[in-house]
Design a protein around this motif. Structure first.
Motif, PDB file in Angstrom:
ATOM      1  N   UNK A  61       0.845  -1.190   0.000  1.00 39.49           N
ATOM      2  CA  UNK A  61       0.000   0.000   0.000  1.00 39.49           C
ATOM      3  C   UNK A  61       0.888   1.250   0.000  1.00 39.49           C
ATOM      4  N   UNK A  62       0.468   2.269  -0.695  1.00 42.08           N
ATOM      5  CA  UNK A  62       1.246   3.507  -0.800  1.00 42.08           C
ATOM      6  C   UNK A  62       1.628   4.033   0.577  1.00 42.08           C
ATOM      7  N   UNK A  63       0.691   4.033   1.499  1.00 45.00           N
ATOM      8  CA  UNK A  63       0.915   4.632   2.813  1.00 45.00           C
ATOM      9  C   UNK A  63       1.866   3.824   3.705  1.00 45.00           C
ATOM     10  N   UNK A  64       2.139   2.576   3.342  1.00 43.40           N
ATOM     11  CA  UNK A  64       2.989   1.730   4.181  1.00 43.40           C
ATOM     12  C   UNK A  64       4.412   2.272   4.276  1.00 43.40           C
ATOM     13  N   UNK A  65       4.870   2.973   3.258  1.00 39.27           N
ATOM     14  CA  UNK A  65       6.251   3.471   3.263  1.00 39.27           C
ATOM     15  C   UNK A  65       6.521   4.391   4.444  1.00 39.27           C
ATOM     16  N   UNK A  66       5.492   5.066   4.937  1.00 39.37           N
ATOM     17  CA  UNK A  66       5.687   5.983   6.065  1.00 39.37           C
ATOM     18  C   UNK A  66       5.970   5.239   7.369  1.00 39.37           C
ATOM     19  N   UNK A  67       5.760   3.934   7.403  1.00 40.38           N
ATOM     20  CA  UNK A  67       5.911   3.155   8.627  1.00 40.38           C
ATOM     21  C   UNK A  67       7.288   2.505   8.744  1.00 40.38           C
ATOM     22  N   UNK A  68       8.147   2.729   7.746  1.00 37.08           N
ATOM     23  CA  UNK A  68       9.494   2.181   7.787  1.00 37.08           C
ATOM     24  C   UNK A  68      10.440   3.197   8.425  1.00 37.08           C
ATOM     25  N   UNK A  69      11.276   2.735   9.319  1.00 36.47           N
ATOM     26  CA  UNK A  69      12.215   3.630  10.021  1.00 36.47           C
ATOM     27  C   UNK A  69      13.571   3.717   9.322  1.00 36.47           C
ATOM     28  N   UNK A  70      13.922   2.717   8.540  1.00 37.14           N
ATOM     29  CA  UNK A  70      15.230   2.670   7.893  1.00 37.14           C
ATOM     30  C   UNK A  70      15.288   3.619   6.691  1.00 37.14           C
ATOM     31  N   UNK A  71      16.503   4.018   6.287  1.00 36.35           N
ATOM     32  CA  UNK A  71      16.649   4.744   5.021  1.00 36.35           C
ATOM     33  C   UNK A  71      16.102   3.880   3.874  1.00 36.35           C
ATOM     34  N   UNK A  72      15.424   4.530   2.944  1.00 38.04           N
ATOM     35  CA  UNK A  72      14.813   3.828   1.813  1.00 38.04           C
ATOM     36  C   UNK A  72      15.569   4.140   0.527  1.00 38.04           C
ATOM     37  N   UNK A  73      15.898   3.098  -0.208  1.00 36.43           N
ATOM     38  CA  UNK A  73      16.416   3.230  -1.574  1.00 36.43           C
ATOM     39  C   UNK A  73      15.369   2.608  -2.487  1.00 36.43           C
ATOM     40  N   UNK A  74      14.980   3.330  -3.507  1.00 30.99           N
ATOM     41  CA  UNK A  74      13.949   2.815  -4.414  1.00 30.99           C
ATOM     42  C   UNK A  74      14.537   2.682  -5.810  1.00 30.99           C
ATOM     43  N   UNK A  75      14.701   1.434  -6.262  1.00 29.67           N
ATOM     44  CA  UNK A  75      15.152   1.177  -7.624  1.00 29.67           C
ATOM     45  C   UNK A  75      13.953   1.286  -8.559  1.00 29.67           C
ATOM     46  N   UNK A  76      14.002   2.246  -9.464  1.00 35.87           N
ATOM     47  CA  UNK A  76      12.881   2.497 -10.377  1.00 35.87           C
ATOM     48  C   UNK A  76      12.942   1.523 -11.549  1.00 35.87           C
ATOM     49  N   UNK A  77      11.946   0.667 -11.657  1.00 34.34           N
ATOM     50  CA  UNK A  77      11.867  -0.277 -12.773  1.00 34.34           C
ATOM     51  C   UNK A  77      10.880   0.189 -13.842  1.00 34.34           C
TER      52      UNK A  77
END
Length: 410
Positions: free
Chosen positions: A109-125
């Motif tokens: 879900x789009x909103x789930x990303x806000x619940x992660x505490x770690x740095x996020x790297x997003x590989x765009x496919x």
């Protein structure tokens, strides 16, 4: 360092295979890498499937809002509204970094990303992370402002599903500790021009592959494996649903081949297609055509690339183009259009030919140019393999990601 990759699956499509290859590359450099997926197809113990009820319901539920749009095109569109259970799973992980990959098809879900505490790297496919739901924009540039009146939904209403999805992304992702990795400079430029990510850090790291698996094989034995003729030059085309997905450019390949067949090549060439079965109604492609079906393992793919004299990737839009990099790694020159992500993968008249977008006459000319001079062809083969080793090798890709992860953690 502990890295957790979030991806809808592991090896059953192009984006999944790309994520899994990076995962393998990181582990080969002694990084503690794991994948958390909705659907697992490999036997790798470091790939962890989530079998919760929400995860099983995600794919069918995610597409329900699309039923309101009877005029929408057949292009993939992902609202990603259905709740998932991945936040709690991630909390149980020792991950220092979370690397997002292809998270659609009801996975996250789009909103789930806000619940992660770690740095996020997003590989765009693809383009989905910065659009209102489409995976490729085609000719629409609404994502540069805010989506709405979506042509792929067949909508003329500003406040449609695409605007709702876009607003959810804008609200949820504002202020995230997020770094984007685009696979090509074209995709990076698209992300930088988007309203959602124009202020984000965006790096460019090409997709990697195992250059020991994807290497030149003996052409005679490769052709024997697929029962292909030894006395013809072979043109190769292949993609998931390549003959039906308009983005893959089959409608442009067909007239190019028909033009080529009338220009003196009729008795010299035959066509090989993988990723699709032979249709019930024959398609006039100008040449005798061999359909080898869907190839699911690296060896079969490496063999079919090695069996061919030239690979054609006539895509209209491509974030990267793994069939092109795989062919190049096998020493097979590639002909593509000089557009989108393929411009980074194929070097014009060095590892193949980049035709004028989207001129079928020049596409046919490019095929002939690759094949008509044997000495030049051998140089193309050598340069193709060299490029793969220098730019697409797994250890090269993994080392660049490790360097990025370390920067973010420091």
């Amino acid at each position: 360092m502990n890295v957790l990759h979030l991806c809808e699956s592991d090896i059953d499509n192009g984006g999944a295979r790309a994520a899994y290859r990076l995962h393998q590359g990181l582990r080969s450099l002694d990084c503690n890498s794991q994948m958390l997926v909705r659907a697992k197809f490999s036997n790798d113990k470091t790939v962890i499937p989530d079998r919760s009820l929400r995860t099983r319901l995600g794919p069918p539920a995610s597409g329900l809002p699309l039923k309101l749009y009877s005029k929408r095109s057949g292009a993939m569109f992902s609202p990603q509204w259905f709740p998932d259970s991945f936040a709690s799973r991630v909390k149980q992980s020792p991950a220092d970094i979370i690397n997002l990959h292809w998270i659609c098809n009801g996975y996250l879900q789009i909103e789930t990303l806000t619940r992660f505490c770690q740095p996020l790297v997003w590989t765009l496919h693809d383009m989905w992370p910065f659009t209102g739901g489409c995976h490729y924009n085609e000719c629409c540039e609404n994502y540069k402002v805010s989506c709405g009146s979506c042509p792929q939904l067949g909508s003329d209403r500003p406040s449609d599903l695409s605007r709702w999805v876009w607003r959810r992304k804008a609200k949820a992702w504002n202020g995230l500790n997020l770094t984007l990795v685009a696979t090509t400079s074209w995709l990076a430029d698209c992300a930088r021009s988007s309203a959602l990510f124009r202020s984000s850090r965006i790096e460019v790291i090409p997709l990697g592959l195992d250059t020991e698996k994807y290497r030149p094989h003996n052409r005679y034995f490769a052709r024997e494996a697929f029962n292909l003729p030894q006395d013809k030059a072979l043109i190769l085309f292949g993609a998931m649903n390549g003959t039906s997905d308009r983005r893959k450019g089959f409608h442009l390949l067909q007239p190019a081949l028909q033009r080529l067949s009338t220009s003196g090549w009729q008795d010299q060439l035959e066509l090989v297609i993988f990723g699709a079965s032979q249709p019930e109604e024959p398609i006039d492609l100008g040449f005798k055509t061999h359909y080898v079906g869907r190839l699911n393992d690296d060896l079969s793919l490496a063999l079919v690339y090695s069996a061919a004299d030239v690979m054609i990737v006539p895509s209209v839009q491509e974030a990267f183009g793994q069939t092109a990099s795989e062919a190049i790694s096998c020493g097979t020159p590639v002909v593509a259009f000089n557009a989108t992500g393929l411009k980074d993968v194929v070097e014009h008249q060095q590892t193949g030919y980049l035709a004028t977008p989207f001129e079928t006459e020049d596409l046919a000319k490019g095929i002939a140019w690759v094949l008509e001079d044997q000495e030049r062809y051998q140089k193309l083969q050598t340069q193709a393999r060299k490029k793969a080793l220098q730019e697409f090798a797994l250890n090269v890709q993994a080392a660049r990601y490790l360097s990025l992860y370390q920067q973010l953690l420091n």
